[in-house]
Design an enzyme around this catalytic site. Structure first.
Site: not given
Ligand code: NI
Length: 169
Positions: A45, A50, A92-93, A134-135, A138
């Site tokens: 995701g 991000q 998480c990225l 999660h997204e 963000h």
């Molecule tokens: Ni993330």
């Protein structure tokens, strides 16, 4: 085009994103870039903040690109349902190298617009429910570490500060 992914600490990740208004503004390039960036990073995701774009858009694909029908593009999402509970390891990225067990609802229905701005509803359980929540976090300026209790969160924050001082973050 693959875009750089911002890391925890960048202000763009810690403020709520803006609703995408109807109108001529073209976000197709952004969406294509987000999909490409997510796959390149082997993520499931990615949210627009991000990549430094403060708009309420996310992409999710829990198949890592293996199953085209699993790709979800969601604009202006909101929860229609959040139900039951799961507690699983989450990463998480924007927090490379870190993960923690996070408690979340295990069944959600998310409403929003698809990339052609048609209304859509996506139901998710378990991993898909987790990924979409999660997204959406963000989009609200929240990272998974913000959902951890004091000591666990502090430990990760301290380790990031240390990496930053060494120029490795
Ligand atoms: Ni993330």
């Amino acid at each position: 085009m693959i875009r750089p992914i911002l890391k925890c600490g960048d202000p763009a990740l810690h403020r709520p994103a803006t609703i995408v208004e109807s109108g001529p503004n073209d976000i197709q390039t952004l969406i294509d870039d987000m999909i490409e960036t997510m796959y390149a990073a082997s993520g499931i995701g990615l949210a627009a903040p991000q990549v430094g774009i403060s708009l309420r858009v996310f992409v999710v694909d829990i198949s890592f690109g293996q199953s085209p029908t699993d790709l979800i593009v969601m604009i202006n999402p909101s929860f229609e349902l959040q139900h039951d509970t799961q507690m699983e390891e989450e990463g998480c990225l924007s927090l490379p190298g870190f993960s923690a067990r996070v408690t979340r609802p295990s069944h959600v229905v998310v409403e929003g617009l698809d990339r052609n701005r048609q209304p859509q509803q996506v139901e998710g359980r378990d991993l898909l429910a987790r990924a979409m929540q999660h997204e959406i976090d963000h989009l609200d300026g929240t990272l998974f570490i913000d959902r951890l209790r004091g000591i666990k969160r502090d430990l990760i924050v301290r380790r990031i500060s240390k990496l930053r001082r060494k120029g490795q973050w």
